[in-house]
Design a protein around this motif. Structure first.
Motif, mmCIF file in Angstrom:
data_model
loop_
_atom_site.group_PDB
_atom_site.id
_atom_site.type_symbol
_atom_site.label_atom_id
_atom_site.label_comp_id
_atom_site.label_asym_id
_atom_site.label_seq_id
_atom_site.Cartn_x
_atom_site.Cartn_y
_atom_site.Cartn_z
ATOM 1 N N HIS A 34 -13.732 1.401 3.652
ATOM 2 C CA HIS A 34 -12.903 0.614 4.571
ATOM 3 C C HIS A 34 -11.885 -0.215 3.779
ATOM 4 C CE1 HIS A 34 -11.807 -2.004 7.913
ATOM 5 N NE2 HIS A 34 -12.064 -3.026 7.117
ATOM 6 N N TYR A 35 -12.346 -0.882 2.731
ATOM 7 C CA TYR A 35 -11.449 -1.696 1.911
ATOM 8 C C TYR A 35 -10.360 -0.848 1.251
ATOM 9 C CZ TYR A 35 -14.579 -5.805 2.185
ATOM 10 O OH TYR A 35 -15.315 -6.882 2.591
ATOM 11 N N ILE A 36 -10.692 0.359 0.842
ATOM 12 C CA ILE A 36 -9.681 1.255 0.250
ATOM 13 C C ILE A 36 -8.572 1.528 1.258
ATOM 14 C CG2 ILE A 36 -9.231 3.593 -0.608
ATOM 15 C CD1 ILE A 36 -12.120 3.502 -1.795
ATOM 16 N N ALA A 43 -0.521 -1.846 0.980
ATOM 17 C CA ALA A 43 0.491 -1.366 0.037
ATOM 18 C C ALA A 43 1.654 -0.723 0.792
ATOM 19 C CB ALA A 43 -0.124 -0.367 -0.947
ATOM 20 N N GLU A 44 1.336 0.072 1.791
ATOM 21 C CA GLU A 44 2.389 0.722 2.577
ATOM 22 C C GLU A 44 3.213 -0.305 3.343
ATOM 23 O OE1 GLU A 44 0.424 3.803 4.865
ATOM 24 O OE2 GLU A 44 0.452 5.156 3.124
ATOM 25 N N HIS A 45 2.573 -1.329 3.844
ATOM 26 C CA HIS A 45 3.291 -2.384 4.554
ATOM 27 C C HIS A 45 4.253 -3.107 3.606
ATOM 28 C CE1 HIS A 45 4.132 -5.742 7.179
ATOM 29 N NE2 HIS A 45 3.758 -6.556 6.194
ATOM 30 N N ILE A 46 3.768 -3.447 2.431
ATOM 31 C CA ILE A 46 4.603 -4.151 1.460
ATOM 32 C C ILE A 46 5.786 -3.291 1.025
ATOM 33 C CG2 ILE A 46 4.673 -5.044 -0.909
ATOM 34 C CD1 ILE A 46 1.714 -5.964 -0.415
ATOM 35 N N MET A 47 5.513 -2.017 0.736
ATOM 36 C CA MET A 47 6.573 -1.133 0.233
ATOM 37 C C MET A 47 7.470 -0.592 1.342
ATOM 38 S SD MET A 47 4.666 1.033 -2.775
ATOM 39 C CE MET A 47 3.660 1.938 -1.611
ATOM 40 N N PHE A 74 -2.781 -1.756 -7.987
ATOM 41 C CA PHE A 74 -2.699 -2.691 -6.862
ATOM 42 C C PHE A 74 -3.881 -2.480 -5.929
ATOM 43 C CE2 PHE A 74 -1.697 -3.522 -2.441
ATOM 44 C CZ PHE A 74 -1.234 -4.832 -2.474
ATOM 45 N N ILE A 75 -4.184 -1.231 -5.613
ATOM 46 C CA ILE A 75 -5.282 -0.931 -4.694
ATOM 47 C C ILE A 75 -6.626 -1.335 -5.300
ATOM 48 C CG2 ILE A 75 -6.494 0.953 -3.515
ATOM 49 C CD1 ILE A 75 -3.631 2.165 -3.086
ATOM 50 N N PHE A 76 -6.825 -1.058 -6.590
ATOM 51 C CA PHE A 76 -8.056 -1.501 -7.257
ATOM 52 C C PHE A 76 -8.211 -3.025 -7.145
ATOM 53 C CE2 PHE A 76 -7.718 2.309 -10.317
ATOM 54 C CZ PHE A 76 -8.604 3.058 -9.570
ATOM 55 N N CYS A 77 -7.146 -3.742 -7.457
ATOM 56 C CA CYS A 77 -7.201 -5.209 -7.429
ATOM 57 C C CYS A 77 -7.398 -5.739 -6.011
ATOM 58 C CB CYS A 77 -5.931 -5.802 -8.036
ATOM 59 S SG CYS A 77 -5.772 -5.526 -9.803
ATOM 60 N N TYR A 78 -6.717 -5.142 -5.050
ATOM 61 C CA TYR A 78 -6.828 -5.594 -3.656
ATOM 62 C C TYR A 78 -8.247 -5.367 -3.150
ATOM 63 C CZ TYR A 78 -4.922 -6.825 0.911
ATOM 64 O OH TYR A 78 -4.630 -7.459 2.085
ATOM 65 N N VAL A 79 -8.804 -4.198 -3.424
ATOM 66 C CA VAL A 79 -10.179 -3.915 -3.018
ATOM 67 C C VAL A 79 -11.137 -4.879 -3.720
ATOM 68 C CG1 VAL A 79 -12.072 -2.229 -3.101
ATOM 69 C CG2 VAL A 79 -9.791 -1.508 -2.385
ATOM 70 N N GLY A 80 -10.937 -5.103 -4.993
ATOM 71 C CA GLY A 80 -11.776 -6.034 -5.723
ATOM 72 C C GLY A 80 -11.730 -7.434 -5.143
ATOM 73 N N LEU A 102 3.647 -4.076 -6.710
ATOM 74 C CA LEU A 102 4.378 -3.117 -5.878
ATOM 75 C C LEU A 102 5.875 -3.399 -5.793
ATOM 76 C CD1 LEU A 102 1.870 -2.753 -2.906
ATOM 77 C CD2 LEU A 102 2.116 -1.290 -4.913
ATOM 78 N N ASP A 103 6.318 -4.522 -6.310
ATOM 79 C CA ASP A 103 7.729 -4.899 -6.172
ATOM 80 C C ASP A 103 8.716 -3.785 -6.543
ATOM 81 O OD1 ASP A 103 6.851 -7.329 -5.257
ATOM 82 O OD2 ASP A 103 7.556 -8.491 -6.982
ATOM 83 N N PRO A 104 8.503 -3.046 -7.624
ATOM 84 C CA PRO A 104 9.490 -2.003 -7.968
ATOM 85 C C PRO A 104 9.551 -0.845 -6.962
ATOM 86 C CG PRO A 104 8.042 -2.468 -9.829
ATOM 87 C CD PRO A 104 7.473 -3.175 -8.651
ATOM 88 N N PHE A 105 8.567 -0.748 -6.089
ATOM 89 C CA PHE A 105 8.508 0.390 -5.166
ATOM 90 C C PHE A 105 8.929 0.034 -3.740
ATOM 91 C CE2 PHE A 105 5.214 0.832 -8.435
ATOM 92 C CZ PHE A 105 5.649 1.998 -9.040
#
Length: 113
Positions: A34-36, A43-47, A74-80, A102-105
């Motif tokens: 679920h967290y993934i 991430a998709e919302h931000i980008m 980013f996903i590893f850190c967010y899930v963590g 995610l800023d560059p994307f």
């Protein structure tokens, strides 16, 4: 805008997340999955685009293998973060360094608008 909200495709596996978090048991697999998805959707919302192509012509990647390591980080850190801080608190003094990975994307201007 061509970006539309739909169920994301996870660019990291449950095994990768469990290795990142150093979890050996299967007790919380459903929660981690679920967290993934939450982290991928964030991430998709931000980008303002899909991580892995579903419908978005501006998708970052066509396959899991093409997803940049920075986005996976980013996903590893967010899930963590979700896993470590399950309870809401307004007293959080955490400095979250990974939020700008995610800023560059980010797509700031869509030509279709």
């Amino acid at each position: 805008m061509s970006f539309q909200l739909s169920a994301p495709i996870a660019p990291v596996s449950l095994d990768e997340i469990k290795a990142h978090l150093r979890i050996d048991d299967d007790f919380e697999d459903q929660l981690l999955e679920h967290y993934i998805l939450v982290a991928t959707q964030q991430a998709e919302h931000i980008m303002q685009r899909e991580v892995i192509f579903r419908n978005d012509k501006n998708a970052l990647a066509k396959t899991i293998e093409e997803v940049p390591p920075t986005v996976k980080s980013f996903i590893f850190c967010y899930v963590g973060d979700l896993y470590s801080h399950r309870e809401l608190s307004d007293e959080s003094g955490l400095v979250v360094f990974w939020k700008h990975l995610l800023d560059p994307f980010i797509i700031y201007n869509d030509e279709d608008e």
